[in-house]
Write an enzyme that holds these catalytic residues in place. Structure first.
Site, short mmCIF file in Angstrom:
data_model
loop_
_atom_site.label_atom_id
_atom_site.label_comp_id
_atom_site.label_asym_id
_atom_site.label_seq_id
_atom_site.Cartn_x
_atom_site.Cartn_y
_atom_site.Cartn_z
CG HIS A 25 1.15 0.44 0.35
ND1 HIS A 25 2.49 0.67 0.55
CD2 HIS A 25 0.82 1.16 -0.76
CE1 HIS A 25 2.96 1.47 -0.39
NE2 HIS A 25 1.97 1.80 -1.18
CE LYS A 49 6.93 4.42 -8.31
NZ LYS A 49 6.16 4.32 -7.09
NE ARG A 99 -1.09 8.35 -2.19
CZ ARG A 99 0.09 7.98 -2.58
NH1 ARG A 99 1.07 7.91 -1.72
NH2 ARG A 99 0.35 7.70 -3.84
CB SER A 137 6.94 3.93 -0.75
OG SER A 137 5.93 2.97 -0.59
P1 ADP Z 1 3.00 2.49 -7.63
O1 ADP Z 1 2.07 1.34 -7.95
O2 ADP Z 1 2.65 3.73 -8.39
O3 ADP Z 1 4.44 2.13 -7.64
P2 ADP Z 1 2.80 2.30 -4.74
O4 ADP Z 1 3.48 0.98 -4.74
O5 ADP Z 1 3.34 3.32 -3.81
O6 ADP Z 1 2.67 2.95 -6.14
O7 ADP Z 1 1.27 2.13 -4.36
C1 ADP Z 1 0.48 1.06 -4.80
C2 ADP Z 1 -0.97 1.43 -4.65
O8 ADP Z 1 -1.25 1.88 -3.32
C3 ADP Z 1 -1.42 2.57 -5.56
O9 ADP Z 1 -2.75 2.30 -5.97
C4 ADP Z 1 -1.39 3.78 -4.66
O10 ADP Z 1 -2.28 4.79 -5.07
C5 ADP Z 1 -1.86 3.16 -3.35
N1 ADP Z 1 -1.42 3.93 -2.19
C6 ADP Z 1 -0.19 4.41 -1.95
N2 ADP Z 1 -0.15 5.09 -0.79
C7 ADP Z 1 -1.41 5.05 -0.28
C8 ADP Z 1 -2.04 5.59 0.91
N3 ADP Z 1 -1.36 6.32 1.79
N4 ADP Z 1 -3.35 5.35 1.09
C9 ADP Z 1 -4.05 4.62 0.18
N5 ADP Z 1 -3.52 4.10 -0.96
C10 ADP Z 1 -2.22 4.30 -1.19
#
Ligand code: ADP
Length: 171
Positions: A25, A49, A99, A137
């Site tokens: 992130h 979630k 990713r 996460s």
């Molecule tokens: P969500 O918004 O689905 O709850 P997250 O909070 O985990 O998901 O992720 C927020 C954003 O960060 C999303 O666009 C997700 O694709 C991106 N993201 C999550 N993990 C990674 C990673 N390892 N590398 C690049 N982008 C990521």
């Protein structure tokens, strides 16, 4: 030759639940901060979630991670409701990280729904760095529950918060 800032493109909203923020992130946030005049990291308060951290904790941890990374022109904010409405109200683009192909279907579907709802709000995808491609996460929380090392996955403040939170028991 133009300076890099001559190509910056207004306001970006990097939205997610960030439960908790990890190095993948932070890499996306850092790189988006170079593209946009201003980047808002928007922490969604109640995704569908189960969450380990409260909205306030997730915001504070993202701020701590950014501080360690020395990112400028970035603010971290909490929000509820639709991401596309939040972005529209700030005349912003939505920023999402990709990713791997496994993210693609869901992210494109969401971007198309957002365009249906608000045609003026663009979604920008940044390719995640290869070194963080395996990071999520959910996996970070599993690793923390298993008591394994968190170095290289999350900033030190997040590792400490995970250990403390998990000692308090399951949510
Ligand atoms: P969500 O918004 O689905 O709850 P997250 O909070 O985990 O998901 O992720 C927020 C954003 O960060 C999303 O666009 C997700 O694709 C991106 N993201 C999550 N993990 C990674 C990673 N390892 N590398 C690049 N982008 C990521």
């Amino acid at each position: 030759m133009d300076s890099p800032s001559a190509h910056r493109i207004g306001v970006g909203v990097y939205a997610g639940s960030f439960d908790p923020v990890h190095n993948g992130h932070l890499d996306i946030a850092r790189r988006a901060a170079r593209l946009f005049d201003r980047l808002i990291v928007a922490v969604y308060d109640r995704p569908s979630k189960s969450l380990l951290f409260s909205p306030e904790q997730r915001i504070d941890l993202f701020r701590a991670g950014l501080h360690a990374a020395g990112a400028q022109n970035v603010v971290v904010d909490g929000y509820s409701g639709l991401t596309v409405t939040y972005a529209r109200d700030r005349a912003a683009c939505i920023v999402r990280g990709l990713r791997a192909v496994t993210d693609f279907d869901y992210e494109v579907q969401m971007a198309q729904m957002n365009r249906h709802l608000e045609a003026d709000v663009e979604t920008v995808f940044l390719q995640g760095a290869l070194e963080y491609a395996f990071l999520s996460s959910t996996l970070v929380k599993d690793v923390a529950r298993g008591g394994a090392r968190l170095e290289g996955l999350v900033p030190p403040a997040v590792a400490d918060a995970l250990r403390t939170r998990l000692q308090q028991g399951r949510p």
